[in-house]
Design a protein around this motif. Structure first.
Motif, mmCIF file in Angstrom:
data_model
loop_
_atom_site.group_PDB
_atom_site.id
_atom_site.type_symbol
_atom_site.label_atom_id
_atom_site.label_comp_id
_atom_site.label_asym_id
_atom_site.label_seq_id
_atom_site.Cartn_x
_atom_site.Cartn_y
_atom_site.Cartn_z
ATOM 1 N N ALA A 130 -20.792 -1.448 3.281
ATOM 2 C CA ALA A 130 -21.051 -0.248 4.079
ATOM 3 C C ALA A 130 -22.556 -0.080 4.247
ATOM 4 O O ALA A 130 -23.293 0.013 3.262
ATOM 5 C CB ALA A 130 -20.455 0.982 3.412
ATOM 6 N N LEU A 131 -22.999 -0.034 5.495
ATOM 7 C CA LEU A 131 -24.423 0.087 5.796
ATOM 8 C C LEU A 131 -24.861 1.542 5.987
ATOM 9 O O LEU A 131 -26.038 1.799 6.221
ATOM 10 C CB LEU A 131 -24.755 -0.700 7.065
ATOM 11 C CG LEU A 131 -24.382 -2.179 7.047
ATOM 12 C CD1 LEU A 131 -24.659 -2.804 8.396
ATOM 13 C CD2 LEU A 131 -25.112 -2.901 5.942
ATOM 14 N N GLY A 141 -20.591 -3.813 -1.384
ATOM 15 C CA GLY A 141 -21.992 -3.503 -1.157
ATOM 16 C C GLY A 141 -22.139 -2.220 -0.378
ATOM 17 O O GLY A 141 -21.267 -1.859 0.422
ATOM 18 N N GLY A 142 -23.251 -1.533 -0.621
ATOM 19 C CA GLY A 142 -23.534 -0.293 0.090
ATOM 20 C C GLY A 142 -25.026 -0.071 0.184
ATOM 21 O O GLY A 142 -25.793 -0.535 -0.669
ATOM 22 N N ALA A 143 -25.440 0.643 1.208
ATOM 23 C CA ALA A 143 -26.858 0.884 1.451
ATOM 24 C C ALA A 143 -27.346 2.140 0.743
ATOM 25 O O ALA A 143 -26.647 3.151 0.703
ATOM 26 C CB ALA A 143 -27.118 1.019 2.953
ATOM 27 N N ASP A 144 -28.537 2.043 0.184
ATOM 28 C CA ASP A 144 -29.256 3.167 -0.415
ATOM 29 C C ASP A 144 -28.371 3.988 -1.341
ATOM 30 O O ASP A 144 -28.151 5.183 -1.144
ATOM 31 C CB ASP A 144 -29.861 4.044 0.694
ATOM 32 C CG ASP A 144 -30.802 5.111 0.158
ATOM 33 O OD1 ASP A 144 -31.167 5.055 -1.040
ATOM 34 O OD2 ASP A 144 -31.155 6.014 0.935
ATOM 35 N N LEU A 145 -27.851 3.331 -2.363
ATOM 36 C CA LEU A 145 -26.938 3.991 -3.302
ATOM 37 C C LEU A 145 -27.610 5.122 -4.075
ATOM 38 O O LEU A 145 -26.971 6.145 -4.354
ATOM 39 C CB LEU A 145 -26.337 2.963 -4.259
ATOM 40 C CG LEU A 145 -25.528 1.835 -3.587
ATOM 41 C CD1 LEU A 145 -24.991 0.881 -4.646
ATOM 42 C CD2 LEU A 145 -24.411 2.386 -2.727
ATOM 43 N N ALA A 146 -28.903 4.969 -4.399
ATOM 44 C CA ALA A 146 -29.613 6.049 -5.094
ATOM 45 C C ALA A 146 -29.721 7.274 -4.188
ATOM 46 O O ALA A 146 -29.528 8.405 -4.635
ATOM 47 C CB ALA A 146 -30.993 5.581 -5.544
ATOM 48 N N LEU A 148 -19.200 7.594 -5.921
ATOM 49 C CA LEU A 148 -18.912 6.176 -5.682
ATOM 50 C C LEU A 148 -18.441 5.502 -6.967
ATOM 51 O O LEU A 148 -18.950 5.798 -8.048
ATOM 52 C CB LEU A 148 -20.159 5.471 -5.158
ATOM 53 C CG LEU A 148 -20.678 5.961 -3.805
ATOM 54 C CD1 LEU A 148 -21.973 5.245 -3.455
ATOM 55 C CD2 LEU A 148 -19.636 5.757 -2.722
ATOM 56 N N PRO A 149 -17.502 4.578 -6.843
ATOM 57 C CA PRO A 149 -17.075 3.827 -8.027
ATOM 58 C C PRO A 149 -18.189 2.895 -8.502
ATOM 59 O O PRO A 149 -19.083 2.534 -7.734
ATOM 60 C CB PRO A 149 -15.855 3.044 -7.534
ATOM 61 C CG PRO A 149 -15.936 3.045 -6.051
ATOM 62 C CD PRO A 149 -16.773 4.211 -5.639
ATOM 63 N N ALA A 150 -18.122 2.506 -9.753
ATOM 64 C CA ALA A 150 -19.110 1.580 -10.325
ATOM 65 C C ALA A 150 -18.921 0.188 -9.717
ATOM 66 O O ALA A 150 -17.857 -0.145 -9.204
ATOM 67 C CB ALA A 150 -18.937 1.527 -11.841
ATOM 68 N N GLY A 151 -19.973 -0.595 -9.787
ATOM 69 C CA GLY A 151 -19.875 -2.000 -9.406
ATOM 70 C C GLY A 151 -20.261 -2.321 -7.979
ATOM 71 O O GLY A 151 -20.125 -3.466 -7.551
ATOM 72 N N ILE A 152 -20.753 -1.350 -7.226
ATOM 73 C CA ILE A 152 -21.171 -1.604 -5.845
ATOM 74 C C ILE A 152 -22.601 -2.135 -5.868
ATOM 75 O O ILE A 152 -23.472 -1.562 -6.521
ATOM 76 C CB ILE A 152 -21.089 -0.318 -4.997
ATOM 77 C CG1 ILE A 152 -19.679 0.250 -5.020
ATOM 78 C CG2 ILE A 152 -21.556 -0.589 -3.566
ATOM 79 C CD1 ILE A 152 -19.560 1.626 -4.377
ATOM 80 N N THR A 153 -22.836 -3.218 -5.149
ATOM 81 C CA THR A 153 -24.177 -3.793 -5.067
ATOM 82 C C THR A 153 -24.984 -3.054 -4.009
ATOM 83 O O THR A 153 -24.523 -2.885 -2.873
ATOM 84 C CB THR A 153 -24.095 -5.288 -4.692
ATOM 85 O OG1 THR A 153 -23.374 -5.977 -5.713
ATOM 86 C CG2 THR A 153 -25.476 -5.903 -4.535
ATOM 87 N N ASP A 154 -26.202 -2.631 -4.373
ATOM 88 C CA ASP A 154 -27.085 -1.975 -3.405
ATOM 89 C C ASP A 154 -27.655 -3.045 -2.481
ATOM 90 O O ASP A 154 -28.225 -4.029 -2.944
ATOM 91 C CB ASP A 154 -28.205 -1.231 -4.129
ATOM 92 C CG ASP A 154 -28.935 -0.263 -3.209
ATOM 93 O OD1 ASP A 154 -29.354 -0.678 -2.106
ATOM 94 O OD2 ASP A 154 -29.087 0.909 -3.597
ATOM 95 N N ILE A 155 -27.498 -2.856 -1.181
ATOM 96 C CA ILE A 155 -27.938 -3.864 -0.209
ATOM 97 C C ILE A 155 -29.208 -3.428 0.538
ATOM 98 O O ILE A 155 -29.537 -3.993 1.581
ATOM 99 C CB ILE A 155 -26.805 -4.245 0.775
ATOM 100 C CG1 ILE A 155 -26.167 -3.033 1.475
ATOM 101 C CG2 ILE A 155 -25.710 -4.993 0.047
ATOM 102 C CD1 ILE A 155 -26.793 -2.682 2.758
ATOM 103 N N GLY A 156 -29.927 -2.460 -0.019
ATOM 104 C CA GLY A 156 -31.181 -2.033 0.597
ATOM 105 C C GLY A 156 -31.031 -0.746 1.378
ATOM 106 O O GLY A 156 -30.066 -0.004 1.218
#
Length: 172
Positions: A25-26, A43-48, A59-67
């Protein structure tokens, strides 16, 4: 507890041999929609930023931040081997580059030229259909409609039936 029960039901309801979707998700809208559809994105954008500004649904754990949403890391996305990349109009100009990593769908939810709530509902249904979650989408939309109707009743009661004009804005 409700979410655990829902997750268990989704696992039981999944067709035998169904491939778990690997979705990136972008946008924050995409993250929210996937979460509502009980799909954990890879993957997801700007998780912070999501955790600070959106918060719910968590959000569930384990999603990679893609920028960043406006500058996603194409190499990280490709390494996740997505079966679907979900973007918004903010990433439309990146579609050709994103397609090198996997199939891309771009949704334009917020535009002065169309009915934004209708666009959101149509996009949510489209995403759900792509992921085999159409029944889940209809259940979520029914819950949203009930909550909106209840909130409307509270607002009308607060103002004695005479609700003043309001302006809705989008800050981000």
């Amino acid at each position: 507890m409700k979410h655990l029960l829902l997750a268990a039901l989704m696992l039981v309801a999944a067709p035998a041999g169904a491939e778990t979707p690997r979705v990136v998700a972008l946008s924050w809208e995409g993250l929210e929609m996937l979460t509502d559809l009980a799909v954990t994105p890879v993957g997801g954008a700007d998780l912070a930023g999501y955790a600070t500004w959106v918060v719910q649904p968590a959000l569930p754990a384990g999603i990679t931040d893609i920028g960043l949403r406006t500058e996603p890391d194409l190499e990280t996305i490709a390494a996740l081997a997505p079966t679907l990349i979900v973007g918004s109009d903010q990433q439309a100009e990146l579609q050709a580059a994103l397609e090198q990593a996997g199939p891309v769908v771009i949704y334009d939810f917020f535009d002065a030229g169309h009915d934004n709530p209708a666009a959101l509902r149509a996009g949510f249904r489209d995403l759900a259909a792509r992921l085999g979650r159409a029944d889940r989408a209809e259940a979520v939309l029914a819950e949203v409609d009930a909550r909106v109707a209840a909130a409307g009743e509270r607002v009308r009661a607060h103002f004695g039936g005479q609700v003043p004009p309001m302006v809705v804005t989008r800050l981000l």
